[in-house]
Design a protein around this motif. Structure first.
Motif, PDB file in Angstrom:
ATOM      1  N   PHE A 160      -4.494   8.232   3.862  1.00  0.00           N
ATOM      2  CA  PHE A 160      -5.302   7.985   5.051  1.00  0.00           C
ATOM      3  C   PHE A 160      -6.798   7.979   4.744  1.00  0.00           C
ATOM      4  O   PHE A 160      -7.596   7.578   5.573  1.00  0.00           O
ATOM      5  CB  PHE A 160      -4.957   9.021   6.124  1.00  0.00           C
ATOM      6  CG  PHE A 160      -3.496   9.038   6.441  1.00  0.00           C
ATOM      7  CD1 PHE A 160      -2.907   7.990   7.127  1.00  0.00           C
ATOM      8  CD2 PHE A 160      -2.684  10.073   6.009  1.00  0.00           C
ATOM      9  CE1 PHE A 160      -1.554   7.989   7.405  1.00  0.00           C
ATOM     10  CE2 PHE A 160      -1.330  10.079   6.281  1.00  0.00           C
ATOM     11  CZ  PHE A 160      -0.758   9.029   6.984  1.00  0.00           C
ATOM     12  N   GLU A 161      -7.156   8.426   3.539  1.00  0.00           N
ATOM     13  CA  GLU A 161      -8.567   8.394   3.148  1.00  0.00           C
ATOM     14  C   GLU A 161      -8.931   7.087   2.457  1.00  0.00           C
ATOM     15  O   GLU A 161      -9.996   6.523   2.713  1.00  0.00           O
ATOM     16  CB  GLU A 161      -8.872   9.583   2.229  1.00  0.00           C
ATOM     17  CG  GLU A 161      -8.841  10.934   2.941  1.00  0.00           C
ATOM     18  CD  GLU A 161      -9.006  12.100   1.980  1.00  0.00           C
ATOM     19  OE1 GLU A 161      -8.935  11.876   0.744  1.00  0.00           O
ATOM     20  OE2 GLU A 161      -9.201  13.235   2.465  1.00  0.00           O
ATOM     21  N   VAL A 162      -8.042   6.599   1.559  1.00  0.00           N
ATOM     22  CA  VAL A 162      -8.383   5.392   0.795  1.00  0.00           C
ATOM     23  C   VAL A 162      -7.388   4.250   1.003  1.00  0.00           C
ATOM     24  O   VAL A 162      -7.583   3.159   0.477  1.00  0.00           O
ATOM     25  CB  VAL A 162      -8.503   5.710  -0.717  1.00  0.00           C
ATOM     26  CG1 VAL A 162      -9.563   6.757  -0.964  1.00  0.00           C
ATOM     27  CG2 VAL A 162      -7.163   6.166  -1.298  1.00  0.00           C
ATOM     28  N   GLY A 163      -6.314   4.496   1.751  1.00  0.00           N
ATOM     29  CA  GLY A 163      -5.394   3.414   2.076  1.00  0.00           C
ATOM     30  C   GLY A 163      -4.205   3.262   1.170  1.00  0.00           C
ATOM     31  O   GLY A 163      -3.326   2.446   1.435  1.00  0.00           O
ATOM     32  N   THR A 164      -4.141   4.023   0.057  1.00  0.00           N
ATOM     33  CA  THR A 164      -2.984   3.943  -0.842  1.00  0.00           C
ATOM     34  C   THR A 164      -2.579   5.340  -1.296  1.00  0.00           C
ATOM     35  O   THR A 164      -3.400   6.265  -1.313  1.00  0.00           O
ATOM     36  CB  THR A 164      -3.285   3.103  -2.107  1.00  0.00           C
ATOM     37  OG1 THR A 164      -4.314   3.750  -2.881  1.00  0.00           O
ATOM     38  CG2 THR A 164      -3.726   1.702  -1.726  1.00  0.00           C
ATOM     39  N   LEU A 165      -1.327   5.483  -1.661  1.00  0.00           N
ATOM     40  CA  LEU A 165      -0.821   6.749  -2.183  1.00  0.00           C
ATOM     41  C   LEU A 165       0.155   6.453  -3.307  1.00  0.00           C
ATOM     42  O   LEU A 165       1.173   5.798  -3.096  1.00  0.00           O
ATOM     43  CB  LEU A 165      -0.122   7.553  -1.082  1.00  0.00           C
ATOM     44  CG  LEU A 165       0.578   8.842  -1.533  1.00  0.00           C
ATOM     45  CD1 LEU A 165      -0.452   9.869  -2.002  1.00  0.00           C
ATOM     46  CD2 LEU A 165       1.433   9.407  -0.413  1.00  0.00           C
ATOM     47  N   ASN A 166      -0.165   6.925  -4.503  1.00  0.00           N
ATOM     48  CA  ASN A 166       0.730   6.783  -5.648  1.00  0.00           C
ATOM     49  C   ASN A 166       1.785   7.884  -5.559  1.00  0.00           C
ATOM     50  O   ASN A 166       1.465   9.067  -5.559  1.00  0.00           O
ATOM     51  CB  ASN A 166      -0.073   6.911  -6.952  1.00  0.00           C
ATOM     52  CG  ASN A 166       0.790   6.699  -8.173  1.00  0.00           C
ATOM     53  OD1 ASN A 166       1.621   7.540  -8.483  1.00  0.00           O
ATOM     54  ND2 ASN A 166       0.572   5.593  -8.866  1.00  0.00           N
ATOM     55  N   LEU A 167       3.052   7.482  -5.475  1.00  0.00           N
ATOM     56  CA  LEU A 167       4.119   8.457  -5.273  1.00  0.00           C
ATOM     57  C   LEU A 167       4.301   9.371  -6.467  1.00  0.00           C
ATOM     58  O   LEU A 167       4.667  10.541  -6.317  1.00  0.00           O
ATOM     59  CB  LEU A 167       5.427   7.736  -4.948  1.00  0.00           C
ATOM     60  CG  LEU A 167       5.440   6.967  -3.620  1.00  0.00           C
ATOM     61  CD1 LEU A 167       6.803   6.354  -3.378  1.00  0.00           C
ATOM     62  CD2 LEU A 167       5.040   7.854  -2.466  1.00  0.00           C
ATOM     63  N   ASP A 168       4.055   8.872  -7.668  1.00  0.00           N
ATOM     64  CA  ASP A 168       4.137   9.730  -8.850  1.00  0.00           C
ATOM     65  C   ASP A 168       3.056  10.801  -8.815  1.00  0.00           C
ATOM     66  O   ASP A 168       3.295  11.957  -9.189  1.00  0.00           O
ATOM     67  CB  ASP A 168       4.012   8.899 -10.126  1.00  0.00           C
ATOM     68  CG  ASP A 168       5.355   8.331 -10.577  1.00  0.00           C
ATOM     69  OD1 ASP A 168       6.357   8.587  -9.879  1.00  0.00           O
ATOM     70  OD2 ASP A 168       5.405   7.641 -11.615  1.00  0.00           O
TER      71      ASP A 168
ATOM     72  N   GLY B  17       3.460  -0.775 -11.033  1.00  0.00           N
ATOM     73  CA  GLY B  17       3.638   0.372 -11.923  1.00  0.00           C
ATOM     74  C   GLY B  17       4.440   1.400 -11.148  1.00  0.00           C
ATOM     75  O   GLY B  17       5.496   1.077 -10.608  1.00  0.00           O
ATOM     76  N   PRO B  18       3.927   2.627 -11.034  1.00  0.00           N
ATOM     77  CA  PRO B  18       4.578   3.587 -10.147  1.00  0.00           C
ATOM     78  C   PRO B  18       4.470   3.079  -8.703  1.00  0.00           C
ATOM     79  O   PRO B  18       3.461   2.505  -8.321  1.00  0.00           O
ATOM     80  CB  PRO B  18       3.750   4.868 -10.345  1.00  0.00           C
ATOM     81  CG  PRO B  18       3.057   4.689 -11.652  1.00  0.00           C
ATOM     82  CD  PRO B  18       2.798   3.214 -11.772  1.00  0.00           C
ATOM     83  N   TRP B  19       5.485   3.301  -7.917  1.00  0.00           N
ATOM     84  CA  TRP B  19       5.480   2.793  -6.543  1.00  0.00           C
ATOM     85  C   TRP B  19       4.330   3.404  -5.764  1.00  0.00           C
ATOM     86  O   TRP B  19       4.003   4.578  -5.923  1.00  0.00           O
ATOM     87  CB  TRP B  19       6.807   3.125  -5.854  1.00  0.00           C
ATOM     88  CG  TRP B  19       7.923   2.254  -6.319  1.00  0.00           C
ATOM     89  CD1 TRP B  19       8.533   2.291  -7.532  1.00  0.00           C
ATOM     90  CD2 TRP B  19       8.544   1.212  -5.582  1.00  0.00           C
ATOM     91  NE1 TRP B  19       9.500   1.334  -7.605  1.00  0.00           N
ATOM     92  CE2 TRP B  19       9.539   0.657  -6.418  1.00  0.00           C
ATOM     93  CE3 TRP B  19       8.375   0.685  -4.302  1.00  0.00           C
ATOM     94  CZ2 TRP B  19      10.351  -0.394  -6.023  1.00  0.00           C
ATOM     95  CZ3 TRP B  19       9.188  -0.353  -3.897  1.00  0.00           C
ATOM     96  CH2 TRP B  19      10.159  -0.890  -4.752  1.00  0.00           C
ATOM     97  N   GLU B  20       3.729   2.598  -4.916  1.00  0.00           N
ATOM     98  CA  GLU B  20       2.652   3.052  -4.052  1.00  0.00           C
ATOM     99  C   GLU B  20       3.017   2.806  -2.594  1.00  0.00           C
ATOM    100  O   GLU B  20       3.737   1.866  -2.282  1.00  0.00           O
ATOM    101  CB  GLU B  20       1.347   2.301  -4.339  1.00  0.00           C
ATOM    102  CG  GLU B  20       0.654   2.721  -5.630  1.00  0.00           C
ATOM    103  CD  GLU B  20      -0.688   2.033  -5.767  1.00  0.00           C
ATOM    104  OE1 GLU B  20      -1.475   2.487  -6.616  1.00  0.00           O
ATOM    105  OE2 GLU B  20      -0.947   1.053  -5.056  1.00  0.00           O
ATOM    106  N   ILE B  21       2.505   3.670  -1.720  1.00  0.00           N
ATOM    107  CA  ILE B  21       2.550   3.424  -0.292  1.00  0.00           C
ATOM    108  C   ILE B  21       1.176   2.917   0.106  1.00  0.00           C
ATOM    109  O   ILE B  21       0.147   3.494  -0.292  1.00  0.00           O
ATOM    110  CB  ILE B  21       2.858   4.708   0.503  1.00  0.00           C
ATOM    111  CG1 ILE B  21       4.178   5.323   0.051  1.00  0.00           C
ATOM    112  CG2 ILE B  21       2.898   4.422   2.004  1.00  0.00           C
ATOM    113  CD1 ILE B  21       4.479   6.658   0.706  1.00  0.00           C
TER     114      ILE B  21
END
Length: 303
Positions: free
Chosen positions: A244-252, A292-296
């Motif tokens: 919610f701060e930068v718009g993406t989240l790396n699940l790893d 690469g690693p899945w991102e939300i």
């Protein structure tokens, strides 16, 4: 001073009512509620009771939703639920008492080992009293005997669950521990919340109830408002704040952060991030991107 001094104050106030009574207390036990109604003259037809019902608090025994059945039998009281209620106000016509005491045995001194409480008389027209009553009017929802039975049933299930979260009452108990969503099917949350869980297995139901207890969603709200409340709970989790701060989240990255925090094992962390992704996909506008690693990522996927 008598042990039941607080109750004597409340009883005397209510007995002098002519037209209108308002009872405002987060925690109300049925024995004290019944006694309060008995103290109000039958000529008083307008009785409003404002309280709050949390499944976890009812499971802990600090409040009784069965007051709805007592109100229904009496025929006069209208019960409203205000989820963030903390004020205690007892009003009879143009007089009122304000202070710390709930409508419980220990708070009113009607049982041994009473609490140390305070109630002071005030003018019902006092600006602060009116401010509280106005806030209640804009944030409360009507209660019902059916909702009361639903809350009690869920509270009994939660109390029987050894893994259920410990209830938090202001000034009592430890700080709530870190919460991670359990149920793998977030669409079950509103079903269980609204009492539709007859075909859900016992173990799965227990996990959903634990999630709901941690989320502490107000009772009696719409599915849209429920989704907004769940999303607010997700947004408060430090593990997904980056989304919610930068718009993406790396699940790893989220998995490593969870495992490093000591909150869970690597296997549990993997399951947790997968579950979080499912919840976000259901309650928010996000999509998964296999980079690469899945991102939300926030926003709907463009196709």
């Amino acid at each position: 001073m008598a042990n039941d001094h607080i109750w004597q104050q409340i009883e005397q106030l209510l007995a002098g009512a002519s037209e209108r009574v308002v009872l405002v207390a987060p925690f109300i036990k049925k024995e004290v509620f019944r006694a309060a109604l008995a103290a109000i003259p039958r000529r008083v037809e307008e009785i409003q009771c404002v309280t709050r019902w949390s499944v976890a608090e009812v499971a802990a025994g600090v409040s009784d939703p069965e007051i709805a059945e007592i109100a229904e039998a009496d025929g006069r009281p209208r019960i409203l639920l205000c989820h963030n209620l903390h004020a205690k106000v007892y009003l009879a016509d143009d007089r009122c008492l304000v202070g710390s005491a709930n409508l419980t045995g220990r708070a009113t001194g009607r049982v041994p080992d009473a609490n140390v409480e305070l109630l002071l008389e005030a003018d019902a027209a006092h600006p602060e009293v009116q401010r509280v009553l106005d806030a209640i009017g804009t944030t409360s929802v009507p209660a019902s005997a059916d909702l009361a039975r639903q809350i009690r049933e869920q509270a009994d299930l939660l109390r029987a669950d050894e893994d259920a979260p410990q209830v938090l009452v202001a000034g009592q108990g430890p700080t709530r521990g870190r919460w991670l969503p359990e149920t793998r099917n977030p669409e079950r949350l509103y079903r269980v919340y609204s009492g539709r869980y007859r075909n859900i297995g016992t173990d799965v139901l227990a996990g959903v109830l634990r999630d709901l207890a941690h989320l502490d969603v107000p009772p009696g709200i719409s599915e849209q408002a429920f989704g907004d409340a769940v999303l607010a709970g997700l947004r408060s989790m430090p593990e997904i704040r980056r989304l919610f701060e930068v718009g993406t989240l790396n699940l790893d990255d989220a998995k490593r952060e969870l495992a490093a925090s000591g909150a869970c094992t690597e296997e549990q962390a993997q399951r947790a991030v997968e579950t979080i992704a499912q919840w976000l996909n259901y309650f928010d506008e996000v999509h998964l991107v296999p980079v690469g690693p899945w991102e939300i990522r926030q926003g709907r996927e463009i196709t």
